[in-house]
Design a protein around this motif. Structure first.
Motif, PDB file in Angstrom:
ATOM      1  N   GLN A 107       1.005 -12.126  -4.339  1.00 44.57           N
ATOM      2  CA  GLN A 107       1.239 -11.244  -3.193  1.00 44.57           C
ATOM      3  C   GLN A 107       2.041 -10.022  -3.614  1.00 44.57           C
ATOM      4  OE1 GLN A 107       0.041 -11.335  -0.206  1.00 44.57           O
ATOM      5  NE2 GLN A 107       1.257  -9.704   0.700  1.00 44.57           N
ATOM      6  N   ARG A 108       3.060 -10.253  -4.408  1.00 43.31           N
ATOM      7  CA  ARG A 108       3.935  -9.165  -4.852  1.00 43.31           C
ATOM      8  C   ARG A 108       3.235  -8.220  -5.816  1.00 43.31           C
ATOM      9  NH1 ARG A 108       7.512 -12.384  -6.451  1.00 43.31           N
ATOM     10  NH2 ARG A 108       7.195 -12.310  -8.703  1.00 43.31           N
ATOM     11  N   GLU A 109       2.335  -8.758  -6.646  1.00 44.03           N
ATOM     12  CA  GLU A 109       1.701  -7.982  -7.708  1.00 44.03           C
ATOM     13  C   GLU A 109       0.275  -7.554  -7.375  1.00 44.03           C
ATOM     14  OE1 GLU A 109       3.203  -6.990 -10.482  1.00 44.03           O
ATOM     15  OE2 GLU A 109       5.086  -7.903  -9.841  1.00 44.03           O
ATOM     16  N   ARG A 110      -0.095  -7.622  -6.112  1.00 48.37           N
ATOM     17  CA  ARG A 110      -1.470  -7.312  -5.705  1.00 48.37           C
ATOM     18  C   ARG A 110      -1.924  -5.953  -6.236  1.00 48.37           C
ATOM     19  NH1 ARG A 110      -4.323  -8.808  -0.712  1.00 48.37           N
ATOM     20  NH2 ARG A 110      -2.427  -9.953  -0.161  1.00 48.37           N
ATOM     21  N   GLU A 111      -1.135  -4.922  -6.009  1.00 46.69           N
ATOM     22  CA  GLU A 111      -1.519  -3.578  -6.439  1.00 46.69           C
ATOM     23  C   GLU A 111      -1.491  -3.447  -7.952  1.00 46.69           C
ATOM     24  OE1 GLU A 111      -2.826  -0.827  -4.830  1.00 46.69           O
ATOM     25  OE2 GLU A 111      -3.192  -2.484  -3.467  1.00 46.69           O
ATOM     26  N   ALA A 112      -0.560  -4.111  -8.590  1.00 41.52           N
ATOM     27  CA  ALA A 112      -0.517  -4.081 -10.054  1.00 41.52           C
ATOM     28  C   ALA A 112      -1.758  -4.738 -10.638  1.00 41.52           C
ATOM     29  CB  ALA A 112       0.746  -4.776 -10.555  1.00 41.52           C
ATOM     30  N   MET A 113      -2.226  -5.816 -10.012  1.00 44.50           N
ATOM     31  CA  MET A 113      -3.449  -6.464 -10.471  1.00 44.50           C
ATOM     32  C   MET A 113      -4.645  -5.532 -10.322  1.00 44.50           C
ATOM     33  SD  MET A 113      -2.765 -10.264  -8.900  1.00 44.50           S
ATOM     34  CE  MET A 113      -4.390 -10.862  -9.315  1.00 44.50           C
ATOM     35  N   ARG A 114      -4.682  -4.818  -9.209  1.00 43.63           N
ATOM     36  CA  ARG A 114      -5.783  -3.855  -9.008  1.00 43.63           C
ATOM     37  C   ARG A 114      -5.767  -2.798 -10.100  1.00 43.63           C
ATOM     38  NH1 ARG A 114      -6.034   1.046  -7.510  1.00 43.63           N
ATOM     39  NH2 ARG A 114      -3.857   1.119  -6.798  1.00 43.63           N
ATOM     40  N   ARG A 115      -4.592  -2.247 -10.366  1.00 41.99           N
ATOM     41  CA  ARG A 115      -4.497  -1.201 -11.388  1.00 41.99           C
ATOM     42  C   ARG A 115      -4.866  -1.737 -12.772  1.00 41.99           C
ATOM     43  NH1 ARG A 115       0.288  -0.121  -8.435  1.00 41.99           N
ATOM     44  NH2 ARG A 115       1.551  -1.135 -10.066  1.00 41.99           N
ATOM     45  N   THR A 116      -4.445  -2.954 -13.066  1.00 38.31           N
ATOM     46  CA  THR A 116      -4.782  -3.560 -14.357  1.00 38.31           C
ATOM     47  C   THR A 116      -6.290  -3.753 -14.477  1.00 38.31           C
ATOM     48  OG1 THR A 116      -2.654  -4.695 -14.469  1.00 38.31           O
ATOM     49  CG2 THR A 116      -4.407  -5.543 -15.858  1.00 38.31           C
ATOM     50  N   ALA A 127     -12.452  -3.224  -7.684  1.00 41.52           N
ATOM     51  CA  ALA A 127     -11.072  -3.674  -7.873  1.00 41.52           C
ATOM     52  C   ALA A 127     -10.298  -3.593  -6.563  1.00 41.52           C
ATOM     53  CB  ALA A 127     -10.392  -2.841  -8.953  1.00 41.52           C
ATOM     54  N   ALA A 128     -10.482  -2.500  -5.821  1.00 46.95           N
ATOM     55  CA  ALA A 128      -9.774  -2.338  -4.550  1.00 46.95           C
ATOM     56  C   ALA A 128     -10.226  -3.390  -3.541  1.00 46.95           C
ATOM     57  CB  ALA A 128     -10.015  -0.931  -4.003  1.00 46.95           C
ATOM     58  N   GLU A 129     -11.530  -3.654  -3.484  1.00 50.98           N
ATOM     59  CA  GLU A 129     -12.042  -4.657  -2.551  1.00 50.98           C
ATOM     60  C   GLU A 129     -11.465  -6.032  -2.866  1.00 50.98           C
ATOM     61  OE1 GLU A 129     -16.359  -6.204  -0.857  1.00 50.98           O
ATOM     62  OE2 GLU A 129     -16.197  -5.568  -2.958  1.00 50.98           O
ATOM     63  N   ALA A 130     -11.477  -6.402  -4.150  1.00 52.63           N
ATOM     64  CA  ALA A 130     -10.962  -7.714  -4.541  1.00 52.63           C
ATOM     65  C   ALA A 130      -9.471  -7.824  -4.241  1.00 52.63           C
ATOM     66  CB  ALA A 130     -11.231  -7.959  -6.021  1.00 52.63           C
ATOM     67  N   ALA A 131      -8.718  -6.752  -4.468  1.00 50.55           N
ATOM     68  CA  ALA A 131      -7.279  -6.780  -4.179  1.00 50.55           C
ATOM     69  C   ALA A 131      -7.021  -6.880  -2.684  1.00 50.55           C
ATOM     70  CB  ALA A 131      -6.606  -5.544  -4.758  1.00 50.55           C
ATOM     71  N   ASP A 132      -7.810  -6.180  -1.893  1.00 49.93           N
ATOM     72  CA  ASP A 132      -7.647  -6.246  -0.436  1.00 49.93           C
ATOM     73  C   ASP A 132      -7.908  -7.649   0.091  1.00 49.93           C
ATOM     74  OD1 ASP A 132      -7.016  -3.577  -0.258  1.00 49.93           O
ATOM     75  OD2 ASP A 132      -9.028  -2.924   0.342  1.00 49.93           O
ATOM     76  N   LEU A 133      -8.866  -8.346  -0.510  1.00 49.81           N
ATOM     77  CA  LEU A 133      -9.265  -9.680  -0.048  1.00 49.81           C
ATOM     78  C   LEU A 133      -8.665 -10.793  -0.900  1.00 49.81           C
ATOM     79  CD1 LEU A 133     -13.048  -8.935   0.677  1.00 49.81           C
ATOM     80  CD2 LEU A 133     -11.155  -9.032   2.329  1.00 49.81           C
ATOM     81  N   LEU A 134      -7.625 -10.472  -1.651  1.00 48.09           N
ATOM     82  CA  LEU A 134      -7.028 -11.432  -2.572  1.00 48.09           C
ATOM     83  C   LEU A 134      -6.661 -12.730  -1.852  1.00 48.09           C
ATOM     84  CD1 LEU A 134      -6.000 -11.685  -5.546  1.00 48.09           C
ATOM     85  CD2 LEU A 134      -3.772 -10.962  -4.687  1.00 48.09           C
ATOM     86  N   VAL A 135      -7.108 -13.841  -2.423  1.00 49.06           N
ATOM     87  CA  VAL A 135      -6.819 -15.159  -1.859  1.00 49.06           C
ATOM     88  C   VAL A 135      -5.662 -15.778  -2.626  1.00 49.06           C
ATOM     89  CG1 VAL A 135      -7.712 -17.486  -1.459  1.00 49.06           C
ATOM     90  CG2 VAL A 135      -9.201 -15.490  -1.119  1.00 49.06           C
ATOM     91  N   LEU A 136      -4.622 -16.146  -1.903  1.00 44.88           N
ATOM     92  CA  LEU A 136      -3.458 -16.779  -2.511  1.00 44.88           C
ATOM     93  C   LEU A 136      -3.631 -18.292  -2.494  1.00 44.88           C
ATOM     94  CD1 LEU A 136      -0.645 -14.723  -0.746  1.00 44.88           C
ATOM     95  CD2 LEU A 136      -1.914 -14.155  -2.833  1.00 44.88           C
ATOM     96  N   PRO A 137      -3.191 -18.984  -3.525  1.00 39.84           N
ATOM     97  CA  PRO A 137      -3.278 -20.446  -3.503  1.00 39.84           C
ATOM     98  C   PRO A 137      -2.385 -21.019  -2.417  1.00 39.84           C
ATOM     99  CG  PRO A 137      -1.951 -19.710  -5.353  1.00 39.84           C
ATOM    100  CD  PRO A 137      -2.550 -18.478  -4.748  1.00 39.84           C
TER     101      PRO A 137
END
Length: 253
Positions: A107-116, A127-137
């Protein structure tokens, strides 16, 4: 041999490791995806770098086993292993597992993951779509958790083990218990890599990595097959050698 999207593509892409257990090396980043089938559902290990990749994995796993994906285990929070998870949400009871603390970090690193992901070549829109819909365990593992894929105690048994930290602070291993004489199979995430030297990024804990591989070896034992996050399937001897190389590389006893 089928081509992508055609009948038979799953058999062409996936390596059968034991009855009900298979893995695929994805194009692009060579990340391994695992699949462990019970009688009523399948546990998928990691979900790929994009929703498109996740949808392809889901389609092919269903083709391989004729069963829905009911469980997902995320081995660590790098983009190529987690960004495809939302593609599996069609099953209403989907259970998503990760090491304790993985939910908060993602959750905290969502945008960093997108940029990576973008920096490594993922299309910016994907990348933006996947980050927007990111599923947390939502099932978090602090020690070991046994998962009965069929819920009756008689089917495929899977053990999820929080063996980290090492490659990251949140490394989860997945053990498919061997049946009918087949070996146990351990999906290692990026704690083990065969296709190159293990990658230690800024989120690695090098001083703890050799001990994580000791725990991984204790989980699988000498006769298990070990499935790296990248590369070919290896044995306990390879894992032990890589453990010693990492200890020497990072100056750890």
């Amino acid at each position: 041999m089928g081509t992508q999207g055609e009948p038979g593509a799953a058999e062409a892409h996936w390596e059968r490791l034991a009855p009900g257990v298979a893995r695929r090396r994805m194009p692009g980043w060579d990340e391994t995806i695992g699949a462990i089938a019970g009688r009523t559902g399948v546990l998928v290990v990691d979900t790929g770098a994009t929703l498109r990749a996740g949808a392809e994995i889901r389609r092919e796993v269903t083709e391989l086993f004729g069963l829905p994906v009911t469980h997902v285990a995320l081995t660590h929070p790098h983009f190529d292993h987690v960004l495809g998870t939302a593609a599996f949400l069609g099953f209403s009871g989907l259970k998503v597992y990760g090491a304790v603390g993985l939910d908060e970090l993602m959750q905290r690193e969502r945008e960093a993951m997108r940029r990576t992901a973008e920096r490594h070549g993922v299309d910016p829109e994907e990348a933006a779509e996947a980050a927007d819909l990111l599923v947390l365990p939502h099932h978090l593992v602090s020690g070991e958790v046994a998962v009965d894929l069929d819920g009756d105690g008689d089917g495929q048994q899977v053990l999820l083990a929080n063996v980290g930290p090492g490659h990251t602070a949140h490394d989860l291993a997945v053990l498919a218990v061997g049946r009918d004489g087949a070996p146990d199979i351990v999906f290692c995430g990026d704690l083990v890599e065969e296709s190159g030297e293990p990658q230690a990024g800024s989120d690695a804990l090098p001083h703890a990595w050799p001990a994580a591989l000791d725990r991984l070896l204790a989980l699988g034992g000498e006769d298990a097959l070990y499935v790296p996050g990248h590369g070919a399937v290896v044995d306990a001897g390879f894992v032990r050698s890589q453990r010693d190389e990492l200890a020497a590389r990072f100056g750890v006893a």
